[in-house]
Structures are given as structure tokens and as C-alpha cells.
Write an enzyme that holds these catalytic residues in place. Structure first.
Site, mmCIF file in Angstrom:
data_model
loop_
_atom_site.group_PDB
_atom_site.id
_atom_site.type_symbol
_atom_site.label_atom_id
_atom_site.label_comp_id
_atom_site.label_asym_id
_atom_site.label_seq_id
_atom_site.Cartn_x
_atom_site.Cartn_y
_atom_site.Cartn_z
ATOM 1 N N GLN A 165 7.203 -0.707 -5.133
ATOM 2 C CA GLN A 165 5.764 -0.936 -4.990
ATOM 3 C C GLN A 165 5.403 -2.099 -4.061
ATOM 4 O OE1 GLN A 165 3.130 -0.729 -8.638
ATOM 5 N NE2 GLN A 165 2.916 -2.887 -8.150
ATOM 6 N N GLU A 208 -3.366 -3.815 -1.716
ATOM 7 C CA GLU A 208 -3.320 -5.282 -1.788
ATOM 8 C C GLU A 208 -3.310 -5.915 -0.399
ATOM 9 O OE1 GLU A 208 -0.499 -6.809 -4.566
ATOM 10 O OE2 GLU A 208 -1.401 -5.704 -6.205
ATOM 11 N N ASP A 245 8.781 -5.973 -6.061
ATOM 12 C CA ASP A 245 8.307 -5.462 -7.344
ATOM 13 C C ASP A 245 8.661 -3.987 -7.375
ATOM 14 O OD1 ASP A 245 7.088 -4.659 -9.637
ATOM 15 O OD2 ASP A 245 5.053 -5.265 -9.080
ATOM 16 N N GLU A 289 10.924 -8.030 -9.633
ATOM 17 C CA GLU A 289 9.957 -7.788 -10.706
ATOM 18 C C GLU A 289 10.107 -6.356 -11.209
ATOM 19 O OE1 GLU A 289 6.001 -8.866 -9.509
ATOM 20 O OE2 GLU A 289 5.063 -7.485 -10.929
ATOM 21 N N LYS A 340 -0.945 -11.925 -16.090
ATOM 22 C CA LYS A 340 -2.182 -11.307 -15.616
ATOM 23 C C LYS A 340 -3.175 -11.380 -16.776
ATOM 24 C CE LYS A 340 -0.089 -7.658 -12.702
ATOM 25 N NZ LYS A 340 0.494 -6.290 -12.800
ATOM 26 N N ARG A 369 -4.543 -8.352 -9.742
ATOM 27 C CA ARG A 369 -4.294 -6.921 -9.922
ATOM 28 C C ARG A 369 -4.494 -6.213 -8.590
ATOM 29 N NH1 ARG A 369 -3.138 -5.571 -15.348
ATOM 30 N NH2 ARG A 369 -2.141 -3.895 -14.188
ATOM 31 N N SER A 370 -4.056 -4.956 -8.537
ATOM 32 C CA SER A 370 -4.244 -4.200 -7.288
ATOM 33 C C SER A 370 -5.721 -3.875 -7.070
ATOM 34 C CB SER A 370 -3.391 -2.943 -7.296
ATOM 35 O OG SER A 370 -3.629 -2.188 -8.465
ATOM 36 N N LYS A 391 0.832 -14.713 -7.162
ATOM 37 C CA LYS A 391 0.944 -13.491 -6.359
ATOM 38 C C LYS A 391 -0.432 -12.824 -6.358
ATOM 39 C CE LYS A 391 2.589 -9.127 -7.840
ATOM 40 N NZ LYS A 391 3.563 -8.071 -8.180
HETATM 41 P P1 PGA Z 1 -1.244 -3.390 -10.647
HETATM 42 O O1 PGA Z 1 -0.096 -3.934 -9.694
HETATM 43 O O2 PGA Z 1 -2.341 -4.354 -10.633
HETATM 44 O O3 PGA Z 1 -1.582 -2.052 -10.047
HETATM 45 O O4 PGA Z 1 -0.598 -3.258 -12.006
HETATM 46 C C1 PGA Z 1 0.298 -5.267 -9.626
HETATM 47 C C2 PGA Z 1 1.730 -5.419 -10.047
HETATM 48 O O5 PGA Z 1 2.371 -4.445 -10.463
HETATM 49 O O6 PGA Z 1 2.261 -6.529 -10.043
HETATM 50 ZN ZN ZN Z 2 4.220 -5.595 -11.043
#
Ligand code: PGA
Ligand code: ZN
Length: 430
Positions: A165, A208, A245, A289, A340, A369-370, A391
Site C-alpha cells: 500500500q 495520500e 506499509d 508496517e 490513529k 488516514r487516507s 506519517k
Molecule cells: P487508511 O490507510 O487510512 O486507508 O487505513 C492508512 C494506513 O494504512 O496506514
Molecule cells: Zn497502515
């Protein structure tokens, strides 16, 4: 009543950076101060996260948050009016009690977090101190975090162009936060040049703000990132390390096997760990990650031993949940936790996860978050909570730069009065 007593809540349905509805909230205090927050939302969400409330039906394809908004101005407002906005624990516990479910699914974690954050901002405003100071322990010195900056995206953030990802630059050799961001921006530009030289498109950005190229293998993204660091005139490893990640929860099947669709391969957990170990041997990877899936504790135990010496960061694994983190600590799984706030729904519990991690010697990475918003409070939390790392995506798209820009300003403002975590934040390297 005091100046920081909550007198009223306003809430509305706002939009996040993916154009999806999210909750905006204003908390008003008796002394006239107010605080506003708009909460983020993930795409590769963990199963054990606190639950966002979505309306269903036709509006916004079922993603509307009018019910959550109504909970803020209704039940939650009734419960928190009269509470002190600067008593974060008291406020957050009262909302948890009111909700009555472990995942905040009744009122909605999106509703609860919006109030939790807006109250913190209102309280800081009323006290006339920056948010990072308001959320810090008494006497604690602020700390600027080492940034982990997205350069290439795959998975759920990029139409699954590649399986992994996130491929991120970690400017471990930079001497200040500002230098770290400049290096990361240069690496992103260098990676874009590298892709262009391979005839690949670079104009489209992922969720992102990173590049979202179609590449034949996951390793080729690592090659592009290393080339990007070199094109930036920096040394891979010494100046800029690599973080990935894997977001392996997105790759696992019911039978426990992991599918690398780009490469048409199926791997057991042990195979995946060996694959990652091979990447670590070939590339300057400093942090991994979600190397394994959220409920693959056995795979995680194997991975933690085999990949020792790198930062092993749990995101979907821990979901900013104190109990899940404690299980990881007890079982010797991972050595760092992604934090988060919207995974757990209140600032107070997210804060307790940072404390618990530090007490156990685990590193902490505060994360956006994304699906983000233009808010910048995450930057202040990183500084005040001394998470050491942060991050928030790439060096473009305003919902990302809002956080970087806030940190740049804090560094400019505090000068010698603030330390920069730098390389030392990656505890496994120091
Ligand atoms: P998400 O991605 O906000 O879509 O969960 C961020 C991450 O996985 O670190
Ligand atoms: Zn993640």
C-alpha cells in the site's frame, strides 16, 4: 461555570479529501472561545477499529453522516454541556459511557472523535496556549517528529496498482524537520523523474498524494524509490531510509494465505515473512508496517523474530486499542504502534496508547488516514505527545501539507526551544 465550561455544540456534514462525507464539529465555551474539528476516515480499515456511523440510503451512496451529526447536537450535547473542555479524560469517558458500546458504534466514533478534538482545541484557545502545549504532560518538552513521507502508493489507495500500500521515504539523516521535508519532496520529485524515464505516467496522484504507477512487481516500486533517492542527490540508507506499509490485512484470504495479485503469487505467512526479509536484505528498509494481517498473531510472532532489527509497526493489528497493544507487548509482537485517533474514537484513549507503548519500549508513529481533512491538529498531537514519528502522506495535496506546514511553523516559532527527534525516533536503529 468557568471560561472552559462547554456551553454548546454545533455539527455539520462536511467532506473529506476523497469527497466522502465526514463529521465537522464546533465546541463553544462559556468564556467565548470555540474549537473546530473535522475528522478523517480510512480506506484500508481494520476490523477491530471503532465504528463510524454511516446513514445508508441514497445520499452520498449511503455514506452520509447526518445521523452522527444529529447525535452530536442531540444526545452528546446534552451529556457534555457543563463539562470542562480541558478535562479530556472526563469528557471522553462521559461520551464512552453515553455510547455504551466498546466500538462507539451507537453514537458513531466519527461523532465522538469530532467532539473530543474540537473540545481540546477550544480548551487550548481559551487558555491561550497552542494545542501542542495543551495536550502535553505538565513540564514535558515538545518534540518534533521524524516524518515518514509517502512517495509511491498501491493497494486500496491506488486502485490496487501494486499490492503493497505504501512506499515511504524516511529522511533519517536530516538534521531538522524542515530539512527532512525538503529531502522528502526532492525524493518524490526524483521518483517521478525515474518513472517518467521508464515511460510511466506521473500526473495522477493516489489518495495520500503519492505516485500511483502501474508497476510489474512490488520490488520494482522499491527500485523506483531507491532511484528517486539517488536522483535527489541523497544516499539510500544513510540519508534516506525506506518504510513500507504492506497493509497485509488487505492481501490475506480466508484460508490464511496472502495473495500478491500483481505478481500472481500466493504465499503462506512464513513465505511472506521470507519475502519481506529478502526485500530488507536488498533495500535500505528501516520500518515495516502491517507486515502480516490483523488477526494473524502467529504470523506476527514469526515475523517479529525474523525481521528483528527493523521497526515493526502495527496498524490494523493494534488499531490504537490499548488491549490489543497490551496483547502485542505480552506476546512480544511488533516493536512499534501506529496511532490513529479515529481508530479508537477519543483523544484520551489514543493518548493512553502512546503512554503504554512508551512504557513498554515500543516506538510510536502518529498517523493520518487516507481520507483526510484540511485540519492540522494531528501535528500538534505529535509534538505534545512526543510520539517521535509522524506519517501523513506525501508532500502534496493540501490535506497532507496542512500537517507538514503546521510542523514547519512550530519549528520556526520555537527554534532552539524544541528538539527534533530525527533518527533517534527509530529506536531499532539507535
Ligand atoms: P487508511 O490507510 O487510512 O486507508 O487505513 C492508512 C494506513 O494504512 O496506514
Ligand atoms: Zn497502515
Amino acid at each position: 461555570m468557568s471560561d472552559t465550561t462547554i456551553t454548546g455544540l454545533l455539527a455539520w456534514e462536511a467532506l473529506d479529501s476523497r469527497g466522502k462525507p465526514t463529521v465537522g464539529c464546533e465546541v463553544r465555551l462559556d468564556g467565548g472561545a470555540a474549537g473546530r474539528a473535522t475528522v478523517p476516515s480510512g480506506a484500508s480499515t481494520g476490523r477491530h477499529e471503532a465504528r463510524e456511523l454511516r446513514d445508508g440510503g441514497n445520499r452520498y451512496g449511503g455514506q452520509g453522516v447526518r445521523t452522527a451529526v444529529a447525535h452530536v447536537t442531540g444526545e452528546i450535547a446534552d451529556a457534555v454541556r457543563g463539562l470542562d473542555a480541558t478535562d479530556q479524560a472526563g469528557l471522553d469517558q462521559s461520551m464512552r459511557g453515553l455510547d455504551g458500546t466498546p466500538d462507539l458504534g451507537r453514537l458513531g466514533a466519527n461523532a465522538v472523535l469530532a467532539v473530543s478534538v474540537a473540545a481540546a482545541i477550544a480548551g487550548a484557545t481559551a487558555r491561550g496556549v497552542p494545542l501542542h502545549r495543551a495536550v502535553a504532560d505538565d513540564g514535558a518538552t515538545p518534540l518534533l517528529p521524524l516524518p515518514m513521507v509517502n512517495v509511491i502508493s498501491g493497494g486500496a489507495h491506488s486502485g490496487r496498482s501494486i499490492d503493497v500500500q505504501d512506499f515511504l521515504a524516511v529522511p533519517v539523516g536530516a538534521g531538522s524537520f524542515a530539512e527532512a521535508i525538503e529531502w522528502a519532496a526532492r525524493v518524490r520529485a526524483g521518483a517521478a523523474d525515474e518513472l517518467a524515464s521508464r515511460g510511466l505516467p506521473v500526473a495522477l496522484v493516489a489518495d495520500e498524494g503519492g505516485l500511483g504507477p502501474l508497476l510489474p512487481t512490488n520490488r520494482s516500486a522499491l527500485d523506483v524509490l531507491v532511484a528517486g533517492i539517488e536522483r535527489a542527490g541523497l544516499r539510500p540508507g544513510e540519508d534516506v531510509g525506506i518504510a513500507i506499509d504492506v497493509a497485509a490485512t488487505q492481501l490475506v484470504r480466508e484460508d490464511g494465505r496472502y495473495v500478491l495479485a500483481t505478481e500472481r503469487r500466493e504465499l503462506t505467512a512464513a513465505d511472506l515473512v521470507e519475502e519481506l526479509a529478502a526485500w530488507c536484505a536488498a533495500y535500505p528498509i528501516v520500518s515495516l508496517e502491517d507486515a502480516l494481517a490483523e488477526d494473524d498473531w502467529a504470523g506476527w510472532r514469526t515475523g517479529t523474530q525474523r525481521l528483528a532489527g527493523r521497526q515493526l509497526l502495527g496498524d490494523d493489528l493494534f488499531v490504537t486499542n490499548p488491549e490489543r497493544l497490551q496483547r502485542g507487548i505480552d506476546e512480544g509482537v511488533a516493536n512499534a504502534v501506529l496511532v490513529k485517533p479515529n481508530q479508537i474514537g477519543t483523544l484520551d484513549t489514543a493518548r493512553s496508547v502512546v503512554r503504554r507503548a512508551h512504557a513498554a519500549g515500543y516506538a510510536t508513529v502518529l498517523s493520518a488516514r487516507s481520507g483526510e481533512t484540511e485540519d492540522d491538529w494531528l501535528a500538534d498531537l505529535a509534538v505534545g505527545w512526543r510520539t517521535g514519528q509522524i506519517k501523513v502522506g506525501s508532500t502534496m495535496r493540501s490535506e497532507r501539507t496542512a500537517k507538514w506546514n503546521r510542523l514547519l511553523r512550530i519549528e520556526a516559532e520555537l527554534g532552539d526551544r524544541i528538539a527534533y527527534a530525527g533518527r533517534s525516533a527509530l529506536q531499532v536503529l539507535s
